[in-house]
Design an enzyme around this catalytic site. Structure first.
Site, short mmCIF file in Angstrom:
data_model
loop_
_atom_site.label_atom_id
_atom_site.label_comp_id
_atom_site.label_asym_id
_atom_site.label_seq_id
_atom_site.Cartn_x
_atom_site.Cartn_y
_atom_site.Cartn_z
N GLY A 145 32.15 35.22 51.74
CA GLY A 145 31.55 36.47 52.15
C GLY A 145 30.06 36.55 51.93
O GLY A 145 29.38 37.43 52.48
N THR A 168 28.85 31.05 43.07
CA THR A 168 28.01 31.46 41.95
C THR A 168 27.08 30.33 41.52
O THR A 168 25.89 30.54 41.29
CB THR A 168 28.89 31.89 40.76
OG1 THR A 168 29.59 33.09 41.11
CG2 THR A 168 28.05 32.15 39.52
N THR A 205 38.06 31.17 43.92
CA THR A 205 37.15 32.32 43.91
C THR A 205 36.28 32.40 42.67
O THR A 205 35.45 33.31 42.56
CB THR A 205 37.97 33.61 44.05
OG1 THR A 205 39.07 33.58 43.14
CG2 THR A 205 38.52 33.76 45.46
N ALA A 207 25.84 33.92 21.86
CA ALA A 207 25.12 32.65 21.64
C ALA A 207 25.88 31.48 22.23
O ALA A 207 26.03 30.43 21.61
CB ALA A 207 24.90 32.44 20.14
N LEU A 214 21.95 30.98 25.60
CA LEU A 214 20.93 30.11 25.01
C LEU A 214 20.03 29.49 26.08
O LEU A 214 18.83 29.33 25.87
CB LEU A 214 21.59 29.03 24.16
CG LEU A 214 22.37 29.56 22.95
CD1 LEU A 214 22.96 28.41 22.16
CD2 LEU A 214 21.48 30.42 22.05
N HIS A 263 15.62 -1.80 27.39
CA HIS A 263 14.63 -1.31 26.44
C HIS A 263 13.29 -1.12 27.17
O HIS A 263 12.89 -1.98 27.94
CB HIS A 263 14.46 -2.31 25.30
CG HIS A 263 13.35 -1.95 24.35
ND1 HIS A 263 13.50 -0.99 23.39
CD2 HIS A 263 12.08 -2.43 24.25
CE1 HIS A 263 12.37 -0.89 22.71
NE2 HIS A 263 11.49 -1.77 23.22
#
Length: 462
Positions: free
Chosen positions: A34, A41, A139, A177, A182, A441
Site C-alpha cells: 500500500g 519498513t 506484513t 537501550a 542506541l 595482512h
C-alpha cells in the site's frame, strides 16, 4: 481479478525476497503493497535510512576528531540538516527503486493498495479480489510504546519520526537501550544533541553477551551518551513542543524527571497484522500477536503462510529474507531449512557490534563446558592505523571438541567480520579451522584469527 500461484502481502525484505524466489521457481506471483514505494519498513523508514544517517554522522565524527591527526587540515564541516535528509532520502529512493526493478525483471505483479484476506485463497486489494493457491503474510512489524505515552511523531517519536525530525534537538531522551535506541541515539549525539538513554533493565542491549554489553556502554558513554538504567518510565508530558519524562528508579522507587526537546520511544516492535482479517479467518495468534506457524511457515488455515516479524523469532530483516526463500521453496515442493542457531545480529553504531550463536551466560545456564578465545583490536595493526582500536573479538567454543558455539565482536566492521564465523558454524568448524586459515595482512579479520588462536595455544600478537 487475477489468479496466482502465490500472493505475498507486504514488500519488505521478507516479502520481496520471497516473491523473487517464487518467481525463480516458476510460480505466478504477485506482491501487495500500500505504500507508494516497495521495500517495507526496512527500506523506507528503518534499516536503510538509519544506516545513511549513521554513516553521515560517523564521517562528521571522523572530521571533528581524527582528520587533523592524519594531516587533513581545514575547517571542521558544519551540518546542513536539510541536505543530510536529502542524502538519506536519495539512498531510500535508490533502494526502493531497485526493488521495483527486480519485481519487473522477475515478472511479479505489484498489486497497489492495502491487502486483506476475506477467505482462504482470496486477497482483496482495494475493490479487487484476486485468487491465489497460496497466500504469504509478510506484513512485518510496527513500533510498540508504553502505556500512557502518546506518540505524535513530532515531540514524542518512534524510529519513524526520529529519522525525519524538523531540526536537530538540543536534548533528546531515548526510552529503551536496545538496538534502535542506541543507533539513533548515536546519530543525534554525534550531531551535538545531549542524549540520555533510560532503560528498565540494569544493562543495555538485553540478551547480548554481558562482557560485550558492558564494554559497549563504556564506549558509548565516552561518545557522550548518558545512561539511566534500572528505571521505569511513568509517563511523558508535552507542552509547547517540549517534553518532560518521569521515571522511577527500581532500586529505591524514587521518582525523577528529565526535560527534552525530543523523546524517542524505542521499546521494541510488535507484529503488524491490522486489517488482514486473520481473526475472522480463524488464523491462530500467540498472546503477543504473532501468527502461529509450523516448520514450513504454514498457519492452521490451509494455503495461508506467514514469515518475518509477523511470526515468532528475532525481528531481523535477514531472518525474514531466509524465511521468505524457505517458504517459497516449500510451496514449490522442495525441502528448505533455516538454521536459527546461526542468525547474526548487528548494531551499526561505532564501534559496531556483531554476534552469532551462544553467549557465555546461555552456556553457563545450560551447564555446558566451554572455552573462550579473545583478542583486542588494539593488537590489530589495521585497527590502530584507522583509530579503531576499541573493542575485541570473542570466540566461544566447546571445551572438548573445539567446535564454535558463538562469537561476539565489538569493533570496526564487526557486522561484516561476524559472517566468517557464521559460515564456519554452518559447516561445524572448530576454532582451529579458523586459526589455520591464512588471513590477509593488514586486515581487521586478523583479529578473528587471533581470537581463534587464543582458543588453543594462544594468540600471536598479544
Amino acid at each position: 481479478m487475477a489468479n496466482y500461484d502465490v500472493i505475498i502481502i507486504g514488500s519488505g525484505p521478507g516479502g520481496y525476497v520471497s516473491a523473487i524466489r517464487c518467481a525463480q521457481l516458476g510460480l505466478k506471483t504477485a506482491i501487495v503493497e500500500g505504500r507508494e514505494t516497495l521495500g517495507g519498513t526496512c527500506l523506507n523508514i528503518g534499516c536503510i535510512p538509519s544506516k545513511a544517517l549513521l554513516h553521515a554522522t560517523h564521517m562528521l565524527h571522523e572530521a571533528e576528531h581524527n582528520f587533523s591527526e592524519m594531516g587533513l587540515k581545514g575547517k571542521t564541516p558544519s551540518v546542513d540538516w536539510d541536505q543530510m535528509q536529502t542524502y538519506k532520502n536519495n539512498v531510500i529512493g535508490q533502494n526502493t527503486g531497485g526493488v521495483e526493478f527486480l519485481m519487473k525483471k522477475n515478472k511479479i505483479d505489484w498489486l497497489k493498495g492495502w491487502g486483506s484476506i476475506p477467505e482462504a485463497g482470496k486477497v482483496k486489494v482495494g475493490d479487487d479480489v484476486h485468487e491465489a493457491k497460496n497466500i504469504i503474510v509478510a506484513t512485518g512489524s510496527e513500533p510498540s510504546s508504553l502505556p500512557g505515552i502518546e506518540v505524535d511523531e513530532k515531540t514524542v517519536v518512534t524510529s519513524t519520526g526520529a529519522l525525519e525530525l524538523g531540526k536537530i534537538p538540543k536534548k533528546m531522551v531515548v526510552i529503551g537501550a536496545g538496538v534502535i535506541g542506541l543507533e539513533l541515539g548515536s546519530v543525534y549525539a554525534r550531531l551535538g544533541s545531549d542524549v540520555t538513554v533510560i532503560e528498565f533493565l540494569d544493562a543495555i542491549t538485553p540478551g547480548m553477551d554481558a562482557e560485550v554489553a558492558k564494554t559497549f556502554q563504556k564506549l558509548l558513554t565516552k561518545q557522550g551518551l548518558k545512561f539511566t538504567l534500572g528505571a521505569a518510565v511513568q509517563g511523558v508530558e508535552t507542552k509547547n513542543n517540549k517534553a518532560k519524562v518521569t521515571y522511577k528508579l527500581r532500586k529505591d522507587d524514587s521518582e525523577h524527571t528529565v526535560d527534552a526537546d525530543t523523546v524517542l520511544v524505542a521499546t521494541g516492535r510488535k507484529p503488524y497484522t491490522t486489517g488482514l482479517g486473520l481473526e475472522a479467518l480463524g488464523v491462530e495468534l500467540s498472546d503477543r500477536g504473532q501468527i502461529k506457524t509450523d516448520g514450513k511457515y504454514a498457519t492452521n488455515v490451509a494455503g495461508i503462510y506467514a514469515i518475518g516479524d509477523a511470526i515468532t523469532g528475532p525481528m531481523l530483516a535477514h531472518k525474514a529474507e531466509d524465511e521468505g526463500m524457505a517458504v517459497a521453496e516449500g510451496i514449490a515442493g522442495q525441502q528448505p531449512h533455516v538454521n536459527y542457531d546461526v542468525i547474526p545480529g548487528v548494531i551499526y553504531t561505532h564501534p559496531e557490534v556483531g554476534s552469532v550463536g551462544k553467549t557465555e551466560e546461555q552456556l553457563k545456564e545450560e551447564g555446558r563446558a566451554y572455552k573462550v578465545g579473545k583478542f583486542p583490536f588494539l593488537g590489530n595493526g589495521r585497527a590502530k592505523a584507522n583509530f579503531a582500536g576499541d573493542g575485541f573479538v570473542k570466540l566461544i567454543v566447546d571445551a572438548a571438541s573445539d567446535r564454535i558455539l558463538g562469537a561476539h565482536i565489538i569493533g570496526p566492521m564487526a557486522g561484516d567480520l561476524i559472517h566468517e564465523i557464521c559460515v564456519a558454524m554452518e559447516f561445524g568448524a572448530a576454532a582451529e579451522d579458523i586459526a589455520r586459515t591464512c588471513h590477509a595482512h593488514p586486515t581487521y579479520s586478523e583479529a578473528v584469527r587471533e581470537a581463534a588462536l587464543a582458543c588453543g595455544d594462544g594468540a600471536i600478537h598479544m
